[in-house]
Design an enzyme around this catalytic site. Structure first.
Site, mmCIF file in Angstrom:
data_model
loop_
_atom_site.group_PDB
_atom_site.id
_atom_site.type_symbol
_atom_site.label_atom_id
_atom_site.label_comp_id
_atom_site.label_asym_id
_atom_site.label_seq_id
_atom_site.Cartn_x
_atom_site.Cartn_y
_atom_site.Cartn_z
ATOM 1 C CG ASP A 76 36.121 19.574 9.386
ATOM 2 O OD1 ASP A 76 35.478 20.637 9.511
ATOM 3 O OD2 ASP A 76 37.294 19.545 8.965
ATOM 4 C CD GLU A 133 38.232 25.274 8.202
ATOM 5 O OE1 GLU A 133 39.041 26.095 7.691
ATOM 6 O OE2 GLU A 133 38.450 24.705 9.292
#
Length: 389
Positions: A76, A133
């Site tokens: 991400d 994350e």
């Protein structure tokens, strides 16, 4: 694997820059997942599962039966407006890969290709591409909740992060606490607003809030041993919108980081007591919302040692006894559920905006062959007869 066995670095760099141009936020990484899936399919690597929304687990089978190992990359991006001015800058307004997850994903894809070509190991390699994350969204926790550890069995799991401030070619993986836990808190203080020229007719939440900010710092300096690590940072204060009015309410927020479960418990208890005590002292009301997020990232001793041994074998230069970081990492959930190690790969100087989460940050592509080589070396050592039982 010989150092000269790594091929096609330019293509892996191209993958990384494509991912950088198209960043996606937590649990929105559909293009990223599909990009990863397409590259794996080209390599003849089969998906095992799609879990945690946009997460992906795949498997490479070795030349025969044996143990397993799991390799994890985060995928991400962050809600930051990019300011690098590089040719491959983000094409998505307000979103960028400011932490290097594009590089982590590309390095793991590069290692997957090398391993799928050679199959120079026995057993199975699981490739874990984890969403969400950043910013406490807990993609790692969700993967665990949705059965990641059942998918990989008793395999140790390893995660790699680029680390600005550590020289390129240096490497660190310490046993025990590697990164801190992360908690957050919000406090709402309610008093009685009024004219700023007549403060005696009010119950001022701003004065109470200022007292609370100062009091919270005494938890670190006066209630926790100096040998313990604890950070309490107030990062937001919001109150009022006029020069001549004392507001009715004040909101403050912050974060707590520590390397110890006992210190974490103590900090929460003391923060709650401080909020209650300051409210009584200033005759205001106070409410606190305290949330526990990522646990401490704790490397298992054996896996940390083997990560370092693989780094040496791959031509990297391990740094002994590097202190842990008070930053946090949701790979901690995977280590909490199983065993493994989280490692840092030096990315060079962190000056001039080249630190993590900076709008000027861009992953150092010189790390790609180093990361791929470490991943492949780790697998071949772990699954060639000398790895974990």
């Amino acid at each position: 694997m010989p150092k000269d066995a790594l091929n096609d670095i330019d293509e892996i760099v191209g993958w990384r820059r494509d991912l950088h141009r198209h960043p996606e936020l937590a649990f929105e990484e559909e293009r990223t997942r599909d990009f990863v899936s397409a590259r794996l399919k080209e390599m003849g690597i089969e998906e095992v599962a799609r879990i945690a929304g946009t997460g992906l687990v795949a498997r490479i089978d070795g030349r025969g039966p044996g143990r397993s190992i799991a390799l994890r990359a985060d995928i991400d991006a962050l809600p930051i407006e990019e300011a690098t001015n590089v040719e491959h800058a983000s094409q998505i307004p307000g979103v960028m890969h400011a932490c290097g997850h594009d590089g982590h994903t590309a390095m793991l894809l590069g290692a997957a290709r090398e391993l799928s070509r050679s199959r120079d190991f026995a057993g199975h390699v699981y490739l874990v591409f984890q969403p969400a994350e950043e910013n406490g969204f807990g993609g790692g926790e969700r993967m665990v909740e949705e059965g990641l550890m059942d998918l990989i069995g008793d395999a140790p799991v390893f995660g790699l992060h680029n680390w600005p401030g550590l020289e390129v070619g240096r490497f660190a993986a310490m046993p025990g606490a590697m990164m801190a836990s992360m908690d957050t808190f919000d406090v709402k203080i309610t008093g009685r607003g009024g004219h700023a020229a007549m403060p005696d007719q009010t119950r001022d939440p701003v004065v109470a809030g200022a007292a609370l900010v100062a009091a919270l710092q005494s938890i670190v300096s006066r209630t926790v041993a100096a040998t313990e690590a604890l950070v309490i940072s107030v990062t937001q204060i919001h109150a009022g919108d006029a020069y001549n009015l004392i507001p009715e309410t004040l909101h403050l927020a912050g974060t707590v980081r520590t390397l110890s479960g006992n210190v974490r418990d103590h900090a929460e208890t003391r923060i709650r007591a401080m909020v209650e005590g300051v409210a009584r002292l200033h005759d205001v009301e106070a409410e606190i919302a305290y949330r526990r997020s990522y646990p401490v990232t704790i490397n298992s001793e054996a896996e940390a040692a083997r990560a370092v041994e693989a780094a040496t074998a791959a031509g990297l230069d391990p740094v002994p006894d590097l202190p842990p970081s008070m930053g946090s990492e949701d790979f901690a959930y995977m280590l909490e559920a199983g065993r493994g190690a989280y490692v840092w790969l030096g990315a060079g100087p962190a000056e001039g905006g080249r630190h993590l989460h900076s709008p000027h940050y861009d992953f150092n592509d010189d790390l790609i062959p180093l990361g791929v080589r470490w991943w492949t070396t780790l697998v071949e050592r772990e699954l060639a007869g000398g790895g974990a039982e």
